[in-house]
Design an enzyme around this catalytic site. Structure first.
Site, PDB file in Angstrom:
ATOM      1  N   HIS A   1       0.739  -1.181  -0.082  1.00 20.87           N
ATOM      2  CA  HIS A   1       0.132   0.030  -0.045  1.00 20.87           C
ATOM      3  C   HIS A   1       0.801   1.398  -0.030  1.00 20.87           C
ATOM      4  O   HIS A   1       0.627   2.400   0.689  1.00 20.87           O
ATOM      5  CB  HIS A   1      -0.871   0.031   1.168  1.00 20.87           C
ATOM      6  CG  HIS A   1      -1.891  -1.132   0.963  1.00 20.87           C
ATOM      7  ND1 HIS A   1      -2.443  -1.506   0.163  1.00 20.87           N
ATOM      8  CD2 HIS A   1      -2.857  -1.553   2.073  1.00 20.87           C
ATOM      9  CE1 HIS A   1      -3.754  -2.378   0.232  1.00 20.87           C
ATOM     10  NE2 HIS A   1      -3.766  -2.215   1.617  1.00 20.87           N
TER      11      HIS A   1
ATOM     12  N   HIS B   1     -10.062   1.887  -0.172  1.00 18.98           N
ATOM     13  CA  HIS B   1     -10.029   0.771   0.998  1.00 18.98           C
ATOM     14  C   HIS B   1     -11.110   0.922   2.424  1.00 18.98           C
ATOM     15  O   HIS B   1     -10.815   0.606   3.268  1.00 18.98           O
ATOM     16  CB  HIS B   1      -8.683   0.716   1.816  1.00 18.98           C
ATOM     17  CG  HIS B   1      -8.036  -0.533   2.128  1.00 18.98           C
ATOM     18  ND1 HIS B   1      -8.705  -1.011   3.482  1.00 18.98           N
ATOM     19  CD2 HIS B   1      -7.194  -1.356   1.852  1.00 18.98           C
ATOM     20  CE1 HIS B   1      -7.893  -2.142   3.644  1.00 18.98           C
ATOM     21  NE2 HIS B   1      -7.051  -2.304   2.726  1.00 18.98           N
TER      22      HIS B   1
ATOM     23  N   GLU C   1     -11.402  -4.292  -3.242  1.00 21.82           N
ATOM     24  CA  GLU C   1     -10.498  -3.186  -3.733  1.00 21.82           C
ATOM     25  C   GLU C   1     -10.204  -3.401  -4.904  1.00 21.82           C
ATOM     26  O   GLU C   1      -9.316  -4.265  -5.279  1.00 21.82           O
ATOM     27  CB  GLU C   1      -9.306  -3.495  -2.764  1.00 21.82           C
ATOM     28  CG  GLU C   1      -9.518  -3.135  -1.248  1.00 21.82           C
ATOM     29  CD  GLU C   1      -8.182  -3.998  -0.493  1.00 21.82           C
ATOM     30  OE1 GLU C   1      -6.927  -3.757  -0.742  1.00 21.82           O
ATOM     31  OE2 GLU C   1      -8.546  -4.730   0.462  1.00 21.82           O
TER      32      GLU C   1
HETATM   33  C1  GLA Z   1      -5.242  -5.199   2.277  1.00 25.10           C
HETATM   34  C2  GLA Z   1      -4.207  -6.411   2.243  1.00 25.10           C
HETATM   35  C3  GLA Z   1      -4.404  -6.866   3.515  1.00 25.10           C
HETATM   36  C4  GLA Z   1      -4.230  -5.821   4.641  1.00 25.10           C
HETATM   37  C5  GLA Z   1      -5.016  -4.802   4.626  1.00 25.10           C
HETATM   38  C6  GLA Z   1      -5.145  -3.723   5.677  1.00 25.10           C
HETATM   39  O1  GLA Z   1      -6.568  -5.434   2.050  1.00 25.10           O
HETATM   40  O2  GLA Z   1      -4.505  -7.168   1.210  1.00 25.10           O
HETATM   41  O3  GLA Z   1      -3.545  -8.110   3.762  1.00 25.10           O
HETATM   42  O4  GLA Z   1      -2.920  -5.639   4.757  1.00 25.10           O
HETATM   43  O5  GLA Z   1      -5.024  -4.174   3.227  1.00 25.10           O
HETATM   44  O6  GLA Z   1      -4.779  -3.973   6.859  1.00 25.10           O
END
Ligand code: GLA
Length: 334
Positions: free
Chosen positions: A91, A162, A278
């Site tokens: 991210h 997200h 997402e």
């Molecule tokens: C995304 C990732 C997860 C986690 C979340 C945040 O969805 O795929 O593994 O890191 O973000 O907590």
């Protein structure tokens, strides 16, 4: 900069709340049979977002999800990114665009545009990068999130949204959501959540959601990327509230969709308290030739629309055979 939130309202009674911190989507209130539901999990106090480890409602990026080994190569030059999940990059790295104050560029009753910039080399990304996000709350209870990124040199871009959805309404148990994903394939991962490079068939695996299926938090610890089978003009995944009165349809032109059932939530949040949908490039796609991906360059800015649409009172149309689907579309006015 001052931490602020902004409310958009449509003519049909939806209200969304967005913050200038991380351009985050904080709440989405909608009327379900005269009951007001906020369907986005978040903190009661705005200041709690300042040290949120879960990316609640955030715009994640520059490249959402993971880049294996925290590096990629463009035109023979290797760029080292910040490793913030073991030796991998997640991210956009620490203190990325989800944890920055964005400027408000334009605000109307149903539209909000925010902007932020990061310099060349930020968390290892070639840049500088300029991000714009526009939220449009439409009268048909859809929320379009338009993301535009310009760059001063060729780079890797792939941001996403997200929010953790609880269609039962925040405060109510999220157990019992039904999920349908129009995906014949998914991308298996290793024990560190990095794709193996394989594009696997969902048939006879726990990842077959082609028919709607109830999520069971004991069994369905999903944090996986699905390969989108439908174009952006169609619903690519549908989440249905436990009481079946509310559906959330997701679509975008991205080739993948990460479905994350919130198993790592803790502290103020119960594990599995919300479900993230997402849209994204497949994780690690800049390093996997077989995965669809395009670089963003000064001549070709990045543009993506992610749409979330609410459809109400469609209980009778849960059967997703073609006939039932077209009946649903007629009723839903899509
Ligand atoms: C995304 C990732 C997860 C986690 C979340 C945040 O969805 O795929 O593994 O890191 O973000 O907590």
């Amino acid at each position: 900069m001052e931490l602020r939130s902004f409310v958009l309202c449509n003519e049909t009674g939806d209200e969304v709340c967005i913050s200038n911190y991380g351009a985050r989507l904080l709440q989405w209130h909608t009327d379900v049979g005269h009951e007001d539901r906020n369907i986005i999990l978040g903190y009661a106090n705005l200041s709690d977002y300042l040290d949120d480890p879960f990316y609640h409602g955030a715009i994640a990026g520059p490249f959402a999800n993971r880049i294996g080994g925290a590096e990629f190569t463009i035109d023979g030059k290797t760029y080292e990114l910040q490793a913030n999940e073991g030796r991998h990059h997640l991210h956009g790295g620490k203190d990325s665009i989800s944890d920055m104050y964005w400027d408000i560029v334009a605000q109307e009753e149903q539209v909000l545009t925010l902007k932020c910039e990061v310099p060349d080399g930020f968390n290892g990304y070639p840049g500088g990068l300029h991000f714009w996000v526009t939220y449009h709350l439409n009268n048909d209870s859809s929320l379009d999130v338009d993301i535009k990124v310009t760059t001063e040199q060729a780079t890797v871009i792939g941001p996403t949204t997200h929010p953790y959805f609880n269609l039962a309404g925040v405060g109510n148990d999220a157990e019992g959501h039904v999920l349908q994903i129009f995906a014949d394939n998914y991308t298996p991962v290793d024990h560190q959540n990095i794709p193996t490079g394989e594009i696997a068939d969902v048939s006879d695996t726990p990842f077959d959601f082609r028919q709607p299926r109830q999520l069971d938090s004991e069994r369905e610890q999903l944090d996986h990327n699905f390969v989108m089978a439908r174009p952006a003009t169609e619903s690519q995944a549908i989440l249905i509230s436990p009481d079946k009165k509310l559906q959330l349809h997701v679509s975008s032109a991205y080739p993948g969709l990460q479905v994350y059932t919130g198993e790592f939530l803790s502290g103020k949040f119960e594990p599995f308290g919300g479900i993230c949908l997402e849209p994204q490039f497949y994780p690690n796609s800049p390093n996997e030739e077989a995965f669809p991906f395009f670089y963003t360059t000064p001549d070709e800015p990045f543009n993506m629309r992610i749409s979330y649409k609410l459809v109400k009172n469609v209980e009778q149309n849960l059967d997703t055979s073609e006939e039932a689907e077209s009946a649903g579309e007629d009723a839903g006015g899509e």
